[in-house]
Design a protein around this motif. Sequence first.
Motif, mmCIF file in Angstrom:
data_model
loop_
_atom_site.group_PDB
_atom_site.id
_atom_site.type_symbol
_atom_site.label_atom_id
_atom_site.label_comp_id
_atom_site.label_asym_id
_atom_site.label_seq_id
_atom_site.Cartn_x
_atom_site.Cartn_y
_atom_site.Cartn_z
ATOM 1 N N THR A 186 0.722 -1.096 0.117
ATOM 2 C CA THR A 186 -0.116 0.008 -0.025
ATOM 3 C C THR A 186 0.902 1.280 -0.134
ATOM 4 O O THR A 186 0.617 2.360 -0.672
ATOM 5 C CB THR A 186 -0.888 -0.192 1.296
ATOM 6 N N TYR A 187 2.174 1.200 0.731
ATOM 7 C CA TYR A 187 2.820 2.551 0.860
ATOM 8 C C TYR A 187 3.412 3.000 -0.385
ATOM 9 O O TYR A 187 3.755 4.035 -0.746
ATOM 10 C CB TYR A 187 3.713 2.456 1.966
ATOM 11 N N THR A 223 -9.106 -1.881 -3.683
ATOM 12 C CA THR A 223 -9.674 -2.474 -2.484
ATOM 13 C C THR A 223 -10.990 -2.974 -2.580
ATOM 14 O O THR A 223 -11.752 -3.562 -1.451
ATOM 15 C CB THR A 223 -9.708 -1.079 -1.357
ATOM 16 N N MET A 240 -8.970 -0.944 2.925
ATOM 17 C CA MET A 240 -7.535 -1.566 2.429
ATOM 18 C C MET A 240 -6.932 -2.430 3.289
ATOM 19 O O MET A 240 -7.028 -2.420 4.595
ATOM 20 C CB MET A 240 -6.684 -0.090 2.437
ATOM 21 N N GLU A 241 -6.179 -3.260 2.727
ATOM 22 C CA GLU A 241 -5.280 -4.302 3.269
ATOM 23 C C GLU A 241 -4.206 -4.588 2.770
ATOM 24 O O GLU A 241 -3.819 -4.336 1.478
ATOM 25 C CB GLU A 241 -6.012 -5.558 3.136
ATOM 26 N N GLU A 242 -3.151 -5.194 3.538
ATOM 27 C CA GLU A 242 -1.940 -5.417 3.214
ATOM 28 C C GLU A 242 -2.095 -6.937 2.960
ATOM 29 O O GLU A 242 -3.097 -7.684 3.464
ATOM 30 C CB GLU A 242 -0.601 -5.474 3.995
ATOM 31 N N LYS A 253 -0.165 0.960 5.771
ATOM 32 C CA LYS A 253 -1.164 1.862 5.384
ATOM 33 C C LYS A 253 -1.587 3.069 5.898
ATOM 34 O O LYS A 253 -1.938 3.986 5.253
ATOM 35 C CB LYS A 253 -2.480 0.872 5.977
ATOM 36 N N ASN A 268 -13.066 3.401 5.362
ATOM 37 C CA ASN A 268 -12.044 2.857 5.836
ATOM 38 C C ASN A 268 -11.798 3.358 7.536
ATOM 39 O O ASN A 268 -11.190 2.320 8.412
ATOM 40 C CB ASN A 268 -10.578 3.199 5.036
ATOM 41 N N GLY A 297 -1.057 3.919 12.214
ATOM 42 C CA GLY A 297 -1.839 3.691 11.060
ATOM 43 C C GLY A 297 -3.719 4.169 11.525
ATOM 44 O O GLY A 297 -4.050 4.934 10.435
#
Length: 580
Positions: free
Chosen positions: A306-307, A343, A375-377, A393, A450, A564
Amino acid sequence: MRTPSSTALSLLLLCISSTVSVVIDTPTQHAQKPLFVSGDNGQKPLPSKPDHPSLYPAFLNALDVLQDEYFATWQGTWPTAIDWTAAVIGTYISSALTTISKTSSHKESENLVNRYFSQLIASYFGQDAFALRQEAYDDMLWVVLGWLESIKFIETHSSLHYEDEVWYGTQWSSVFAHRARIFWDMASQGWDTSLCNGGMIWSPYLEPYKNAITNELYITASISMYLYFPGDDNPSPFAGTAATPPGVPRDPKYLAAAIEGYKWLKGSNMTDSQGLYVDGYHVSGWTKNNTNDNKRCDARNEMVYTYNQGVLLSGQRGLYEATGAKSYLDDGHQLVADVIAATGWSLKTSSPIDADSGKNKTLGKWHGLGRDGIMEEACDAPGYCSQDGQTFKGIFFHHLTLFCSPLPDHLVLPGEGSNLHPILAQESLEETRKFHKKQCKQYSHWIKHNAKAALTTRDKDGRFGMWWGAPVGGRPGIGDGRKIRVELPDMAVDYRNGGVPEEWEGRSKGVVAKLNSLEMCPCMPDVVRDIGDSVFVPQQSELGFGVLDLNDRGRGRTVETQGGGLSVLGATWGVAGEDR
């Protein structure tokens, strides 16, 4: 009682007096946790409607928990953080201070501002600058962005609340500026033209790897130095033996570096079919003696984090401010739209694409960066995120907030003698401002979605979890998370969560497994099924059996996950909540 009574009172007064109200819906299946728990000092929960809690109190509480639970004043740092994540957390603190300063009057906020600003000053001395000198180039660039964010806060707070006098905090601008300049100078040595026709190398200690994050950081740090660096006449080098020459504001070398870096990244073919930035490139056949004739970046790591989608956003916005070229904003908005789609969220309908997944109580479809619009890793659901992964995130939402903040009503561009851009007409600037505002407004519902999900992960002490979309109350096929399927791209190496593979210079912390899909027991993340291409799998987990809260698995709740939560709440306030 965790919160000192004086701080709690300051928070209470700020929340009551705030004239801006931002509301997010509370999930029907989860009761909203109180922002404070009554204790010996008689502190009562901050006022909020049970079904529609105000975001600002939640934001202040997240900040309070972050500093009270994780910051050690006597050490001047967050002891459980590592060097680079501590630099990121410090960046969040500066950003949060800017939000408080803009939201509340001087009388209402000054005690709270002084508390957190004094901790920020302490973190300057607690930061291990000498260790960071010897780390990777991306680690150095996080330091640059962190202290520039602090300088931005000082400028904002001073101009808003001290028109007739000098705020004491301004004396620290030169101190922070010096560290930012020194670290930019050191990091810029990573720019390399001998391979791939340019680009930043990630680390001088490993085989050449030109990854997205180091190049995005270089672009964003360079343009931020151009826009916000106030100058520096301190000759102390902090590195090397010779004194450094004075640094000047608006030095064109920073603008040139940002433009060159952006041009290289755009032409590097580092995005996948979804428009997302993959992690980076190796040079196939490279050896230490560099006898191989191949100089091309041709071995691409398809892992998506995500980053890697976030840091560039504030750089794109900065490049627009410095040049007047709207194309940088266009690129940024396209990237945000691609991220949101990945997402599982539709900007057209302002709702999750898989609208029925929640009703059927099944875990939503993985779309590449999340599911059900959250949003997820890739490491979130299986529960094996590393300290790095737990930070990602928050970084995305911090830079999205910077990207979507209101554009200035005028630009200070290079002189007409340069070959960049002429002075823009005021009409064109206003059109761009309206365009930017309209585009960012589209993201509001997704950001709130989110933030709402992140709030449901808080424990009784107000600490945020990592997996914002973690089901609560049990869903068929999920249970305690023993079997959760995560699709990863072919040729993806998840070294940020598993460690650097041996073939990248012998720093392996796990085992390289051949697989395409992961179906992991979070108790033992090295148990894998489904043979496919290479990803990196962690060798061990801290999880024990009998875990009921999915956010207690692995590393559990940490300073990084708290950061986060603060960051996504800040984005909701900064992007979705302000009247632009």
